[in-house]
Design an enzyme around this catalytic site. Structure first.
Site, PDB file in Angstrom:
ATOM      1  N   ASP A 116      31.900  41.646  33.646  1.00  0.00           N
ATOM      2  CA  ASP A 116      32.735  40.600  34.191  1.00  0.00           C
ATOM      3  C   ASP A 116      31.883  39.846  35.219  1.00  0.00           C
ATOM      4  O   ASP A 116      30.764  40.236  35.546  1.00  0.00           O
ATOM      5  CB  ASP A 116      34.023  41.169  34.806  1.00  0.00           C
ATOM      6  CG  ASP A 116      35.112  40.105  34.852  1.00  0.00           C
ATOM      7  OD1 ASP A 116      36.296  40.466  34.872  1.00  0.00           O
ATOM      8  OD2 ASP A 116      34.764  38.901  34.869  1.00  0.00           O
TER       9      ASP A 116
HETATM   10  C1  GLC Z   1      36.813  36.336  35.807  1.00  0.00           C
HETATM   11  C2  GLC Z   1      37.786  37.267  35.110  1.00  0.00           C
HETATM   12  C3  GLC Z   1      37.554  37.406  33.637  1.00  0.00           C
HETATM   13  C4  GLC Z   1      37.037  36.111  33.078  1.00  0.00           C
HETATM   14  C5  GLC Z   1      35.653  35.893  33.677  1.00  0.00           C
HETATM   15  C6  GLC Z   1      35.036  34.572  33.208  1.00  0.00           C
HETATM   16  O1  GLC Z   1      36.445  36.864  37.030  1.00  0.00           O
HETATM   17  O2  GLC Z   1      37.919  38.562  35.652  1.00  0.00           O
HETATM   18  O3  GLC Z   1      38.793  37.801  33.037  1.00  0.00           O
HETATM   19  O4  GLC Z   1      36.956  36.166  31.670  1.00  0.00           O
HETATM   20  O5  GLC Z   1      35.654  35.937  35.093  1.00  0.00           O
HETATM   21  O6  GLC Z   1      35.799  33.515  33.660  1.00  0.00           O
END
Ligand code: GLC
Length: 747
Positions: free
Chosen positions: A286
């Site tokens: 993430d």
């Molecule tokens: C965010 C979220 C995740 C998302 C990623 C890209 O922090 O936790 O669900 O897909 O970053 O935006």
């Protein structure tokens, strides 16, 4: 005989003539990926497992890079996120084609509930229990996103959640592993289509792996403390369903489980996902979660973070730069074998081949297709249908709803009546230059419905937040002029989502006070509650004549709500998550253990598992939802009372529409294993059917109970069905059990 031999020889010669050497025609994507890998330098390999944010928008803490173009030119970035549109993606892909090996970029985006056409937030959709509609919603989202240059969506979010203080509960499919697994499967199929590389498909991403929804206190990013047994039985099943559906990618969760951050969790990523489940896609971290292991306290610095994550099986580093800045040194220090990096790179390259990006890096950059699909007139129609199916009728005192189409005057009051973008909820896709006039507000929807037939009066009444009651007088004034009041209240769309945990999940501001004042006029009030999560709204639920939970329904919100208000669609949705009576009850969910002193009624709360100051029951239970009609459940029959483990029990029940409206009913099958080596929940959803019945019509509904539905993880984490008695419960909700019977598993 001679003829036959001749025919056989003829076929052999013919095929030999035309069968191309494997290298040209039948080389698999894996072999192609190997060929490219063998040409790559270590820096190029590290570049492929590195994902950066484009500069259009950000969904995490931004790190500015002055030389992103140079890095792409040098093949040091494998993927970009938050880069949308054929123009912008073509721009970056052209730069990538300047690199030595011309490896195309992957474009990832949070297409969570729609790209341009916006669908209900996923928690709302999950209340439809309609797998076809949910799959279609994802299909349309994928069609539009792929037309906009996107290859990969960071969805579905499949985290089980039982704590509505956690803002991300809106992104998932509620509290139950059975229902959430069905939905995970449907959404992956919708996003990915039948096979990878179809022009209307995108790669899906099962996230957040794992158990993110069990954050202590419902506080986002917080620790998770959980037994392996609970992890396997409740939190992993939707991820396994995603793998069964062929999901292309996974995303790590931010949280630790028992002190081990998921991004560095080898048990999750290598033992379970890539080992036991045989997952051949790739895992992306993430946003920054590789580097965040320093904050977790599991590693000392970025060097150790990169070592921990790549070893544990995280194949791509989103935005932390730990891989980019440390992997070459880790290889040099003989801490990371190149083979680990190669495995990650191959997983990513295989997907790029599957998408057809090596054959045509600009395959998804067609502006004409973008214009066509983003303005496809079919899409809003589909969005309206799934939106109607997501609206939950919580209360309908004296059958106030549906409204008569001859009603003379309606007072439509509240801070969300004329809101436009609010209807998109959290995690909508911000498209450059796109205005919001395609979104149908609740006011527009009602106007579309009643035309000149009915006089519509409007007053805002109050803001969503704040104590100002200056608008109450106007609201009361128009209420007095109307035959009925519709009050649209709730939260702001950005009050529920990532990093939006709340300790108080009541309706903010003075909105419920506005209801109280409106009720003094003696007019009936229908309340629409707009939210991304379960809220606590006891005053409204107890005093309004009718309550519809309208969530955030997306770009067709106004039309869908009007369809339900006037009975052009009979509400059929049922809650996929428990609505607590108070935040003090959390965590509260239906499939709980009985305990040694079970709380079974409010009349006796002495010496049992209950609070002394509040009911043991939630405000609205899992599986609850009303209809404009009523259904009778009768004639429950079991094909046998004793079942062997290789056998099955057929359950049948008759459902009759006993009301005046055609409608749909979600018939739920719950089981209870009365005695187990591990205490078993008082009930567990094990199947359901959503059926349509005309007024007065009856239908027999059948379920099959096999050993799989009786099984659970024992203390040794073995998936077992233990002999003994099982209760079969057929319900209109987890609490509204209409029929019950019992059978025995004999061996
Ligand atoms: C965010 C979220 C995740 C998302 C990623 C890209 O922090 O936790 O669900 O897909 O970053 O935006």
């Amino acid at each position: 005989m001679k003829k036959t031999i001749f025919n056989i020889l003829f076929i052999i010669v013919l095929s030999a003539l035309f069968l191309q050497p494997v290298s040209a025609q039948l080389k698999t994507n894996a072999q192609k990926a190997d060929s490219v890998l063998n040409l790559m330098t270590l820096d190029e390999k590290i570049g492929q497992i590195n994902q950066y944010n484009d500069d259009w928008t950000a969904t995490g803490p931004v790190t500015l890079d002055p030389d992103k173009v140079t890095q792409v030119q040098k093949g040091e970035i494998g993927s970009l996120l938050n880069c949308v549109g054929t123009e912008r993606t073509r721009h970056w892909q052209l730069i990538a084609m300047q690199s030595r090996l011309k490896i195309p970029l992957l474009f990832g985006q949070d297409v969570v509930h729609g790209y341009k056409t916006t669908f209900p937030v996923p928690l709302a959709e999950s209340c439809s229990w309609d797998m076809e509609a949910i799959e279609l919603s994802a299909r349309i989202a994928a069609t539009e996103a792929s037309a906009g240059g996107i290859h990969w969506t960071f969805a579905p979010m499949v985290d089980i959640a039982r704590d509505p203080r956690w803002g991300r509960v809106m992104e998932g499919a509620g509290e139950d592993p059975y229902l959430a697994s069905k939905i995970a499967y449907a959404r992956v199929k919708g996003f990915q289509g039948e096979k990878p590389g179809e022009i209307n498909s995108v790669m899906a991403c099962a996230k957040h792996f794992a158990a993110y929804g069990a954050a202590i206190g419902g506080r986002d990013y917080n620790s998770v403390d959980m037994s392996d047994r609970l992890l396997w039985e409740t939190y992993l099943p939707p991820f396994k369903a995603a793998v069964d559906a062929g999901v292309a990618t996974f995303m790590n969760s931010f949280n630790d489980i028992n002190g081990v951050p998921s991004t560095g969790n080898k048990y999750l990523q290598r033992d379970i996902l890539k080992g036991k489940w045989g997952f051949r896609g790739f895992v992306v971290s993430d946003w920054g979660s590789v580097g965040e292991m320093i904050n977790h306290g599991n590693v000392k610095n970025e060097y150790e973070a990169a070592l921990c994550a790549i070893t544990a099986g995280c194949d791509m580093d989103m935005e932390s730069r730990c891989y980019k800045n440390n992997l070459a040194q880790l290889v040099k220090d003989v801490k990371v074998p190149v083979a680990l990096i190669d495995d990650a790179v191959k997983r990513i390259l295989r997907k790029k081949f599957e998408l057809g990006l090596f054959d045509d890096p600009f395959k998804y950059c067609n502006p004409k297709r973008e214009q066509k699909e983003l303005n496809n007139p079919e899409h809003p129609i589909i969005a309206r249908d799934i939106a109607r199916k997501s609206i939950v009728l919580l209360k309908n005192q004296d059958q106030l709803l549906p409204l008569s189409k001859n009603i003379k005057t309606i007072a439509f009051i509240g801070p969300l009546v004329k809101a436009v973008k609010q209807n998109k909820g959290f995690w909508d896709v911000e498209l450059p230059g796109l205005d919001s006039n395609f979104i149908v507000s609740q006011w527009e929807g009602l106007k579309n419905k009643v035309g000149n037939r009915t006089r519509l009066l409007y007053a805002k009444g109050c803001e969503i937040e704040g104590e100002n009651k200056d608008g109450f007088a106007d609201a009361v004034d128009i209420a007095k002029q109307a035959d009925i009041v519709i009050l649209s209240i709730g939260e702001r769309r950005d009050m529920t989502g990532e990093a939006k945990s709340r300790s108080d999940i009541g309706i903010p501001g003075v909105q419920e006070e506005l209801l109280k004042v409106l009720l003094t006029t003696g007019k009936s009030v229908v309340v629409l509650i707009n939210a991304g999560r379960p809220l606590v709204f006891n005053y409204t639920a107890d005093h309004a004549q009718a309550v519809l939970y309208t969530w955030w329904l997306g770009s067709e919100a106004g039309n869908a709500i009007a369809d339900v208000l006037f009975g052009d669609y009979n509400p059929s949705a049922k809650l996929s998550i428990t609505f607590p009576l108070s935040v003090g009850q959390i965590p509260i969910y239906y499939s709980h253990f009985n305990t040694g002193r079970p709380a079974v009624s409010d009349s006796n709360r002495f010496y049992n598992s209950s609070y002394t100051d509040i009911s043991i029951w939630p405000k609205f239970e899992f599986g609850y939802g009303l209809s404009y009609t009523t259904f009778r459940y009768s004639n429950l029959q079991l094909s046998k009372r004793k079942m062997k483990s290789d056998d099955r029990v057929e359950v049948s029940v008759t459902i009759t529409n006993t009301g005046h409206y055609d409608g749909e009913e979600i018939v739920q099958l719950y089981l209870r294993d009365l005695v187990g080596s591990i205490a078993r929940p008082v009930e567990e959803l094990k199947d359901f059917r959503k059926i349509k019945l005309k007024a007065g019509e009856s239908q027999q509904v059948k379920f099959l109970i096999d050993k799989e539905k009786l099984s659970f993880y024992n203390q040794q984490l073995q998936w077992v069905a233990e002999p003994g008695e099982f209760d079969v419960m057929i319900g209109a909700s987890s609490r509204d059990i209409r029929l019950k019977d019992r059978f025995e598993l004999v061996e």
